[in-house]
Motif scaffolding. Structure first.
Motif, mmCIF file in Angstrom:
data_model
loop_
_atom_site.group_PDB
_atom_site.id
_atom_site.type_symbol
_atom_site.label_atom_id
_atom_site.label_comp_id
_atom_site.label_asym_id
_atom_site.label_seq_id
_atom_site.Cartn_x
_atom_site.Cartn_y
_atom_site.Cartn_z
ATOM 1 N N GLY A 6 53.266 27.461 28.613
ATOM 2 C CA GLY A 6 54.265 26.683 29.473
ATOM 3 C C GLY A 6 54.707 27.432 30.841
ATOM 4 N N ILE A 7 55.536 26.917 31.585
ATOM 5 C CA ILE A 7 55.815 27.493 33.125
ATOM 6 C C ILE A 7 57.038 27.064 33.379
ATOM 7 N N LYS A 8 58.048 27.888 33.966
ATOM 8 C CA LYS A 8 59.265 27.726 34.435
ATOM 9 C C LYS A 8 59.285 27.008 35.712
ATOM 10 N N PRO A 9 60.005 26.042 36.119
ATOM 11 C CA PRO A 9 60.274 25.683 37.179
ATOM 12 C C PRO A 9 61.332 26.456 38.055
ATOM 13 N N LEU A 15 50.464 32.101 43.809
ATOM 14 C CA LEU A 15 48.867 32.328 43.271
ATOM 15 C C LEU A 15 48.995 33.153 41.906
ATOM 16 N N GLY A 16 50.004 33.847 41.631
ATOM 17 C CA GLY A 16 50.028 34.530 40.219
ATOM 18 C C GLY A 16 49.979 33.408 39.158
ATOM 19 N N ASN A 17 50.888 32.514 39.272
ATOM 20 C CA ASN A 17 50.895 31.399 38.393
ATOM 21 C C ASN A 17 49.684 30.410 38.312
ATOM 22 N N TYR A 18 49.061 30.406 39.397
ATOM 23 C CA TYR A 18 48.096 29.823 39.419
ATOM 24 C C TYR A 18 46.795 30.512 38.755
ATOM 25 N N LEU A 19 46.672 31.591 39.212
ATOM 26 C CA LEU A 19 45.420 32.500 38.864
ATOM 27 C C LEU A 19 45.547 32.969 37.102
ATOM 28 N N GLY A 20 47.120 33.238 36.994
ATOM 29 C CA GLY A 20 47.252 33.886 35.716
ATOM 30 C C GLY A 20 47.775 32.770 34.543
ATOM 31 N N ALA A 21 47.789 31.381 35.055
ATOM 32 C CA ALA A 21 48.158 30.420 34.177
ATOM 33 C C ALA A 21 47.354 29.079 34.278
ATOM 34 N N VAL A 146 48.214 33.495 28.391
ATOM 35 C CA VAL A 146 49.410 34.101 29.197
ATOM 36 C C VAL A 146 48.879 35.202 29.978
ATOM 37 N N GLY A 147 49.563 35.318 31.130
ATOM 38 C CA GLY A 147 49.560 36.574 31.955
ATOM 39 C C GLY A 147 50.104 37.646 31.053
ATOM 40 N N ASP A 148 49.754 39.043 31.485
ATOM 41 C CA ASP A 148 50.208 40.231 30.716
ATOM 42 C C ASP A 148 51.668 40.323 30.646
ATOM 43 N N ASP A 149 52.454 39.785 31.689
ATOM 44 C CA ASP A 149 53.751 39.912 31.685
ATOM 45 C C ASP A 149 54.547 39.217 30.456
ATOM 46 N N GLN A 150 53.925 38.356 29.695
ATOM 47 C CA GLN A 150 54.125 37.544 28.674
ATOM 48 C C GLN A 150 53.679 38.124 27.247
ATOM 49 N N VAL A 182 42.885 37.103 35.466
ATOM 50 C CA VAL A 182 43.809 37.545 36.296
ATOM 51 C C VAL A 182 45.074 37.555 35.625
ATOM 52 N N ALA A 183 45.000 38.942 34.845
ATOM 53 C CA ALA A 183 46.354 38.700 33.826
ATOM 54 C C ALA A 183 47.579 39.204 34.733
ATOM 55 N N ARG A 184 47.245 40.069 36.002
ATOM 56 C CA ARG A 184 48.500 40.446 36.532
ATOM 57 C C ARG A 184 47.981 40.692 38.182
ATOM 58 N N LEU A 185 48.536 39.580 39.013
ATOM 59 C CA LEU A 185 48.218 39.614 40.379
ATOM 60 C C LEU A 185 49.227 40.205 41.062
ATOM 61 N N MET A 186 49.139 41.093 42.141
ATOM 62 C CA MET A 186 50.264 42.010 42.365
ATOM 63 C C MET A 186 50.651 41.385 43.669
ATOM 64 N N LYS A 194 54.132 43.202 40.283
ATOM 65 C CA LYS A 194 53.558 41.945 40.220
ATOM 66 C C LYS A 194 54.135 40.776 41.377
ATOM 67 N N MET A 195 53.171 39.987 41.625
ATOM 68 C CA MET A 195 53.689 38.991 42.662
ATOM 69 C C MET A 195 54.742 37.899 41.813
ATOM 70 N N SER A 196 55.531 37.881 42.347
ATOM 71 C CA SER A 196 56.642 36.837 42.055
ATOM 72 C C SER A 196 57.403 36.107 43.148
HETATM 73 P P1 AMP Z 1 56.665 31.829 34.725
HETATM 74 O O1 AMP Z 1 56.847 31.396 36.367
HETATM 75 O O2 AMP Z 1 57.368 33.016 34.484
HETATM 76 O O3 AMP Z 1 57.086 30.797 33.889
HETATM 77 O O4 AMP Z 1 55.131 32.107 34.580
HETATM 78 C C1 AMP Z 1 54.085 31.118 34.164
HETATM 79 C C2 AMP Z 1 52.914 31.768 34.069
HETATM 80 O O5 AMP Z 1 52.274 32.373 35.088
HETATM 81 C C3 AMP Z 1 52.801 32.714 32.910
HETATM 82 O O6 AMP Z 1 51.989 32.523 31.956
HETATM 83 C C4 AMP Z 1 53.002 34.003 33.392
HETATM 84 O O7 AMP Z 1 52.264 35.186 32.649
HETATM 85 C C5 AMP Z 1 51.919 33.623 34.608
HETATM 86 N N1 AMP Z 1 52.445 34.653 35.801
HETATM 87 C C6 AMP Z 1 53.616 34.549 36.385
HETATM 88 N N2 AMP Z 1 53.445 35.631 37.545
HETATM 89 C C7 AMP Z 1 51.882 36.196 37.621
HETATM 90 C C8 AMP Z 1 51.354 37.227 38.262
HETATM 91 N N3 AMP Z 1 51.994 37.898 39.196
HETATM 92 N N4 AMP Z 1 49.970 37.346 37.837
HETATM 93 C C9 AMP Z 1 49.592 36.630 36.728
HETATM 94 N N5 AMP Z 1 50.223 35.876 36.048
HETATM 95 C C10 AMP Z 1 51.333 35.529 36.364
#
Ligand code: AMP
Length: 351
Positions: A6-9, A15-21, A146-150, A182-186, A194-196
């Motif tokens: 899943g992914i939060k709106p 790019l982190g959401n894209y490459l990580g998920a 999942v990305g490693d944050d999860q 790409v488990a953690r894009l910065m 991490k990119m947020s």
């Molecule tokens: P969220 O926005 O927290 O719902 O994240 C949706 C998905 O994007 C999750 O699988 C996260 O692990 C992934 N994700 C979010 N930020 C990053 C990041 N900077 N690098 C890699 N994956 C990310």
């Protein structure tokens, strides 16, 4: 294998959401042996900044369109919106009553977020992981990309499955994490984080205008060449050799992370250019020009996302049709959800 993610709106797909998920979801849905459920975690997003009803609804609808534009396909996967499956909240409550407080207190995301939004630490932020466990276990998913944050949250879901099975008899499989490449894009500005979405110049939106992409990449933190003697790529892993010139720099770690991040992006978006940078002896740093590298990277990114931007514009013109896809997905997913919840309620003694 049954896969769920899943992914939060929250206003902006970066790019982190894209490459990580999302990119990985699109790849996984093409694997005929797997079945994928992908959802918009609208209820989880209420743990963040509270918005007006119209703003929240807009975020949900935009993400629904974004995911379709990026290639999620209802003929291959089940797509739905979390709150359209009310069974998940009943299951989450049962999990709340099964989960020790101490385990939730140990969650690093809770600790991080509650320290950042001190004035609004809500109970939803605290029980976020039990709702996530319910998301996964309601469908008896076997794997969660999942990305490693999860990862820690997923470990809690596994523990919840074990705990439930031990107490009430075998019910849930233990879902495994599928860590993306790409488990953690910065962040582009502060590559130690991490990119947020927290700082606008630290992330790139998947649907950003080309000029914004160029500008943000141009402004990304880099390093001076004399900090590194060589940069090697050993089986795709980037390895830095600290300078032998004896330069001590207080920001060495940050710069190493910055260069790593840029090279990671280059590897994703322009792998030929990435490969051409490395000879057997590593990167020839005297020839490395960050401005050139950044320009090539931004160009490749813009080209990569151009068809998605076009598809998104088309889908925006038929929003209603796009949203119906998610309603149909929920209808289908609810059949499994109701079945699992009935089984659980019976085992717990609620029916
Ligand atoms: P969220 O926005 O927290 O719902 O994240 C949706 C998905 O994007 C999750 O699988 C996260 O692990 C992934 N994700 C979010 N930020 C990053 C990041 N900077 N690098 C890699 N994956 C990310």
């Amino acid at each position: 294998m049954k896969i769920l993610s899943g992914i939060k709106p929250s206003g902006y797909l970066h790019l982190g959401n894209y490459l990580g998920a999302v990119k990985n979801w699109v790849k996984l849905q093409n694997n005929k042996k797997d079945s994928g459920l992908f959802f918009i975690a609208d209820s989880h997003s209420l743990t963040e900044n509270l918005l007006s009803a119209s703003e929240k609804q807009e975020q949900i609808q935009e993400l629904a369109i974004d995911l379709l534009a990026l290639g999620l396909d209802p003929r291959k996967s089940t797509l739905f919106i979390q709150s359209h499956i009310p069974e998940v909240f009943e299951l989450a409550w049962i999990f709340n009553c099964l989960t020790p407080m101490g385990e939730l207190e140990r969650m690093t995301q809770y600790k991080d977020k509650s320290s950042r939004q001190r004035e609004s630490v809500n109970a939803g932020l605290f029980t976020y992981p039990t709702l996530m466990a319910a998301d996964v276990l309601l469908f008896k998913a076997e794997a969660v990309p999942v990305g490693d944050d999860q990862s820690q949250h997923l470990e809690l879901a596994r523990e919840t499955a074990r705990r439930f099975n031990k107490r009430y008899g075998k019910t849930f499989p233990e879902p495994k994490a599928l860590l993306t490449k790409v488990a953690r894009l910065m962040s582009l500005k502060n590559p130690l984080e991490k990119m947020s979405k927290s700082a606008s110049d630290s992330y790139i939106g998947v649907f950003d205008e080309p000029t914004a992409i160029f500008e943000k990449i141009r402004g990304a933190t880099t390093a001076s060449n004399d900090l590194f003697e060589k940069i090697y790529s050993v089986q795709g892993e980037i390895v830095f050799e600290p300078s032998r010139r004896g330069i001590e720099h207080p920001e060495f770690e940050k710069m190493e992370a910055a260069v790593n991040n840029l090279l990671l992006l280059l590897q994703e978006f322009d792998s030929d250019k990435f490969k051409s940078l490395f000879s057997n002896n590593g990167i020839d740093l005297d020839r490395l020009r960050y401005s050139e590298l950044k320009n090539d990277l931004a160009k490749a990114m813009v080209a990569h996302f151009a068809p998605f931007r076009q598809k998104r514009a088309d889908l925006m013109r038929q929003k209603k049709k796009a949203l119906k896809i998610y309603q149909a997905g929920a209808k289908k997913a609810r059949i499994t959800a109701q079945k699992t919840l009935k089984e659980v309620k019976k085992k717990v003694g609620l029916i």
